[in-house]
Motif scaffolding. Structure first.
Motif, PDB file in Angstrom:
ATOM      1  N   LEU A  58       0.916  -1.251  -0.119  1.00  0.00           N
ATOM      2  CA  LEU A  58       0.079   0.019  -0.076  1.00  0.00           C
ATOM      3  C   LEU A  58       0.177   1.374   0.066  1.00  0.00           C
ATOM      4  N   ARG A  59       2.025   1.500   1.029  1.00  0.00           N
ATOM      5  CA  ARG A  59       2.835   2.000   0.706  1.00  0.00           C
ATOM      6  C   ARG A  59       3.626   2.908  -0.181  1.00  0.00           C
ATOM      7  N   ASP A  60       3.889   1.283  -1.138  1.00  0.00           N
ATOM      8  CA  ASP A  60       5.113   1.824  -2.173  1.00  0.00           C
ATOM      9  C   ASP A  60       4.305   2.126  -3.557  1.00  0.00           C
ATOM     10  N   CYS A  61       2.870   1.751  -3.807  1.00  0.00           N
ATOM     11  CA  CYS A  61       1.220   1.870  -4.473  1.00  0.00           C
ATOM     12  C   CYS A  61       1.091   3.326  -4.443  1.00  0.00           C
ATOM     13  N   LEU A  68      -1.264  11.862  -1.637  1.00  0.00           N
ATOM     14  CA  LEU A  68      -0.472  11.494  -2.995  1.00  0.00           C
ATOM     15  C   LEU A  68      -2.046  10.558  -3.781  1.00  0.00           C
ATOM     16  N   LEU A  69      -3.033   9.677  -3.138  1.00  0.00           N
ATOM     17  CA  LEU A  69      -3.282   8.700  -3.753  1.00  0.00           C
ATOM     18  C   LEU A  69      -4.936   9.401  -4.086  1.00  0.00           C
ATOM     19  N   ALA A  70      -5.484  10.899  -3.834  1.00  0.00           N
ATOM     20  CA  ALA A  70      -6.541  11.631  -4.275  1.00  0.00           C
ATOM     21  C   ALA A  70      -5.837  12.426  -5.427  1.00  0.00           C
ATOM     22  N   ASP A  74      -7.395  11.513  -9.303  1.00  0.00           N
ATOM     23  CA  ASP A  74      -7.497  12.845 -10.291  1.00  0.00           C
ATOM     24  C   ASP A  74      -6.687  12.023 -11.676  1.00  0.00           C
ATOM     25  N   LEU A  75      -5.428  12.472 -11.573  1.00  0.00           N
ATOM     26  CA  LEU A  75      -4.464  12.117 -12.750  1.00  0.00           C
ATOM     27  C   LEU A  75      -5.240  10.454 -13.368  1.00  0.00           C
ATOM     28  N   LEU A  76      -5.643   9.755 -12.779  1.00  0.00           N
ATOM     29  CA  LEU A  76      -6.386   8.899 -13.536  1.00  0.00           C
ATOM     30  C   LEU A  76      -7.726   8.685 -14.400  1.00  0.00           C
ATOM     31  N   THR A  77      -8.385  10.035 -13.558  1.00  0.00           N
ATOM     32  CA  THR A  77      -9.343   9.795 -14.294  1.00  0.00           C
ATOM     33  C   THR A  77      -9.748  10.994 -15.209  1.00  0.00           C
ATOM     34  N   ALA A  78      -8.425  11.804 -14.863  1.00  0.00           N
ATOM     35  CA  ALA A  78      -8.421  12.823 -16.594  1.00  0.00           C
ATOM     36  C   ALA A  78      -7.725  11.886 -17.790  1.00  0.00           C
ATOM     37  N   CYS A  79      -7.119  10.657 -17.831  1.00  0.00           N
ATOM     38  CA  CYS A  79      -6.641   9.597 -18.475  1.00  0.00           C
ATOM     39  C   CYS A  79      -7.598   9.097 -19.250  1.00  0.00           C
ATOM     40  N   ASP A  80      -8.778   9.125 -18.064  1.00  0.00           N
ATOM     41  CA  ASP A  80      -9.332   8.232 -18.769  1.00  0.00           C
ATOM     42  C   ASP A  80     -11.171   9.205 -19.481  1.00  0.00           C
TER      43      ASP A  80
END
Length: 84
Positions: A58-61, A68-70, A74-80
């Protein structure tokens, strides 16, 4: 044009993230877990090793830090959305 370049950059980001998570984090931590489990003498030792494995993954991901998770979400949502 610029949209194609942006789409390629987004694809590269997603692929690099997936590779990092699968190979650099999960595979490495998984191998370490199996080595530790070979040394476990009790089920409690094995459970402790597994809990440690989960915490490290969990930490390393980047999933244990809410900020960082948020940002990652957001980045992955923008890409999608851009790819759709």
């Amino acid at each position: 044009g610029p949209a194609l370049v942006l789409r390629a950059a987004m694809l590269h980001f997603v692929q690099a993230l997936a590779q990092y998570v699968l190979f650099d984090v999960v595979e490495t931590r998984h191998a370490a877990l199996f080595a530790q489990l070979g040394d476990a003498r009790t089920i409690d030792d094995a459970l402790r090793d597994h809990d440690s494995f989960l915490d490290l993954v969990l930490r390393d991901c980047l999933l244990s830090n809410h900020a960082l998770l948020a940002l990652l979400a957001d980045l992955l949502t923008a890409c999608d959305r851009f790819a759709a």
